[in-house]
Write a protein that holds these residues in place. Structure first.
Motif, PDB file in Angstrom:
ATOM      1  N   ILE A 195      -0.926  16.327  29.552  1.00  0.00           N
ATOM      2  CA  ILE A 195      -1.896  15.253  29.387  1.00  0.00           C
ATOM      3  C   ILE A 195      -1.804  14.769  27.945  1.00  0.00           C
ATOM      4  N   LEU A 196      -1.515  13.489  27.785  1.00  0.00           N
ATOM      5  CA  LEU A 196      -1.342  12.906  26.452  1.00  0.00           C
ATOM      6  C   LEU A 196      -2.654  12.384  25.885  1.00  0.00           C
ATOM      7  N   ARG A 197      -3.409  11.672  26.698  1.00  0.00           N
ATOM      8  CA  ARG A 197      -4.680  11.095  26.250  1.00  0.00           C
ATOM      9  C   ARG A 197      -5.611  10.953  27.435  1.00  0.00           C
ATOM     10  N   ILE A 198      -6.907  11.004  27.162  1.00  0.00           N
ATOM     11  CA  ILE A 198      -7.940  10.719  28.150  1.00  0.00           C
ATOM     12  C   ILE A 198      -8.824   9.634  27.563  1.00  0.00           C
ATOM     13  N   PHE A 199      -8.962   8.544  28.295  1.00  0.00           N
ATOM     14  CA  PHE A 199      -9.763   7.409  27.844  1.00  0.00           C
ATOM     15  C   PHE A 199     -11.005   7.323  28.700  1.00  0.00           C
ATOM     16  N   TYR A 200     -12.134   7.045  28.093  1.00  0.00           N
ATOM     17  CA  TYR A 200     -13.414   7.040  28.797  1.00  0.00           C
ATOM     18  C   TYR A 200     -13.997   5.639  28.870  1.00  0.00           C
ATOM     19  N   GLY A 201     -14.568   5.335  29.992  1.00  0.00           N
ATOM     20  CA  GLY A 201     -15.448   4.195  30.192  1.00  0.00           C
ATOM     21  C   GLY A 201     -14.965   2.832  29.763  1.00  0.00           C
ATOM     22  N   GLY A 202     -13.966   2.308  30.424  1.00  0.00           N
ATOM     23  CA  GLY A 202     -13.592   0.924  30.209  1.00  0.00           C
ATOM     24  C   GLY A 202     -12.800   0.620  28.958  1.00  0.00           C
ATOM     25  N   LYS A 203     -12.394   1.628  28.213  1.00  0.00           N
ATOM     26  CA  LYS A 203     -11.545   1.384  27.040  1.00  0.00           C
ATOM     27  C   LYS A 203     -10.268   0.695  27.476  1.00  0.00           C
ATOM     28  N   ASN A 204      -9.788  -0.217  26.660  1.00  0.00           N
ATOM     29  CA  ASN A 204      -8.505  -0.847  26.926  1.00  0.00           C
ATOM     30  C   ASN A 204      -7.417   0.109  26.451  1.00  0.00           C
ATOM     31  N   TRP A 205      -7.010   0.996  27.323  1.00  0.00           N
ATOM     32  CA  TRP A 205      -6.090   2.066  26.933  1.00  0.00           C
ATOM     33  C   TRP A 205      -4.724   1.526  26.516  1.00  0.00           C
ATOM     34  N   GLU A 206      -4.301   0.404  27.067  1.00  0.00           N
ATOM     35  CA  GLU A 206      -2.997  -0.145  26.701  1.00  0.00           C
ATOM     36  C   GLU A 206      -2.945  -0.521  25.226  1.00  0.00           C
ATOM     37  N   ASP A 207      -4.042  -1.077  24.695  1.00  0.00           N
ATOM     38  CA  ASP A 207      -4.090  -1.428  23.280  1.00  0.00           C
ATOM     39  C   ASP A 207      -4.194  -0.203  22.384  1.00  0.00           C
ATOM     40  N   THR A 229      -9.549   7.278  32.406  1.00  0.00           N
ATOM     41  CA  THR A 229      -8.145   6.963  32.602  1.00  0.00           C
ATOM     42  C   THR A 229      -7.371   8.073  31.922  1.00  0.00           C
ATOM     43  N   ILE A 230      -6.461   8.693  32.647  1.00  0.00           N
ATOM     44  CA  ILE A 230      -5.708   9.825  32.129  1.00  0.00           C
ATOM     45  C   ILE A 230      -4.243   9.425  32.015  1.00  0.00           C
ATOM     46  N   ALA A 231      -3.682   9.593  30.815  1.00  0.00           N
ATOM     47  CA  ALA A 231      -2.275   9.305  30.555  1.00  0.00           C
ATOM     48  C   ALA A 231      -1.542  10.642  30.469  1.00  0.00           C
ATOM     49  N   PHE A 232      -0.471  10.788  31.258  1.00  0.00           N
ATOM     50  CA  PHE A 232       0.235  12.066  31.296  1.00  0.00           C
ATOM     51  C   PHE A 232       1.712  11.870  31.603  1.00  0.00           C
ATOM     52  N   ILE A 233       2.502  12.922  31.346  1.00  0.00           N
ATOM     53  CA  ILE A 233       3.912  12.945  31.715  1.00  0.00           C
ATOM     54  C   ILE A 233       4.159  14.211  32.529  1.00  0.00           C
ATOM     55  N   VAL A 234       5.177  14.154  33.383  1.00  0.00           N
ATOM     56  CA  VAL A 234       5.516  15.275  34.256  1.00  0.00           C
ATOM     57  C   VAL A 234       6.959  15.674  33.990  1.00  0.00           C
TER      58      VAL A 234
END
Length: 49
Positions: free
Chosen positions: A31-43, A19-24
């Motif tokens: 790219i702000l953060r990259i989350f791998y494998g099912g992490k609850n990125w919202e938390d 899951t890739i979090a980014f702004i344009v």
């Protein structure tokens, strides 16, 4: 778009593992953060990024 978490934040999944979090802006994609494998990125998303 996930303006509820941070203004301008966008989230996209990639190949069911990332899951890739980014702004344009007008000239850049940051790219702000990259989350791998099912992490609850919202938390775990740091809104101060």
């Amino acid at each position: 778009m996930r303006d509820d978490i941070r203004s301008g934040l966008r989230i996209v999944g990639f190949e069911k593992r990332l899951t890739i979090a980014f702004i344009v802006s007008n000239t850049n994609v940051t790219i702000l953060r990259i989350f791998y494998g099912g992490k609850n990125w919202e938390d775990e998303f740091d809104t101060r990024a």
